[in-house]
Write an enzyme that holds these catalytic residues in place. Sequence first.
Site, PDB file in Angstrom:
ATOM      1  CG  LEU A 121      -0.429   3.078  -3.579  1.00 31.47           C
ATOM      2  CD1 LEU A 121      -0.482   3.831  -3.082  1.00 31.47           C
ATOM      3  CD2 LEU A 121      -1.687   3.402  -4.694  1.00 31.47           C
ATOM      4  CB  ILE A 128       0.142   6.151   2.997  1.00 28.45           C
ATOM      5  CG1 ILE A 128       1.763   5.698   3.265  1.00 28.45           C
ATOM      6  CG2 ILE A 128      -0.434   4.934   3.627  1.00 28.45           C
ATOM      7  CD1 ILE A 128       2.342   7.130   4.380  1.00 28.45           C
ATOM      8  CB  CYS A 129      -3.243   2.882  -0.403  1.00 33.39           C
ATOM      9  SG  CYS A 129      -5.074   2.372  -1.651  1.00 33.39           S
ATOM     10  CG  LEU A 130      -4.789   4.164   6.314  1.00 30.41           C
ATOM     11  CD1 LEU A 130      -4.874   2.694   6.576  1.00 30.41           C
ATOM     12  CD2 LEU A 130      -3.426   5.314   6.985  1.00 30.41           C
ATOM     13  CG  ASN A 136      -1.942  -1.267   1.396  1.00 34.08           C
ATOM     14  OD1 ASN A 136      -1.923  -1.866   1.844  1.00 34.08           O
ATOM     15  ND2 ASN A 136      -2.544  -1.068   0.303  1.00 34.08           N
TER      16      ASN A 136
END
Length: 181
Positions: free
Chosen positions: A155, A120-122, A113
């Site tokens: 990601l 950051i993919c959060l 991620n």
Amino acid sequence: MAAVNAHSHQDRNPNTNAAATAAPATPGKQKSPVAKTVDTQLQSELMALMMSGDGGISAFPEEDNIFCWKGTISGSKDTVFEGTEYKLSLSFPSDYPFKPPQVKFETACFHPNIDVYGNICLDILQDKWSSAYDVRTILLSVQSLLGEPNTSSPLNTQAASLWCNQEEYRKMVEKLYKPNA
């Protein structure tokens, strides 16, 4: 800022939100009431973070800019990231805490991620943001994400495909981990 435009110049109600009707800040070091409010919020969060005693997370403002912070998170025990420490940058918008800060990894991190640029993919940093979150919550969430990635929305597809083989994944983390880079 729509609230500023919505008020007429004739609205002189003393109960009106001062931050919404304040004149623009004058040039120089003077801050607008909105900036002072965010400044106070961030100072309060800094004190709470320092007093929390949470292990493996820290963050402090850069020099004299309360809106730009440098943080660190340590990889949690019993994960492939154990023994690692990552530097993060946190950039707070002027409408924080109503909008999330931009958080990026400054230390390269091989993770499903996190992309090669440190993005950051959060969900809590995007569409699931709540003004109830604070710097401590953000850092703990990113730290938790290290050991519990969302491999269904990666990601970094290479990291996501390797995640199921923790032994090989750990080798890749060790190979790519550059703490002083």
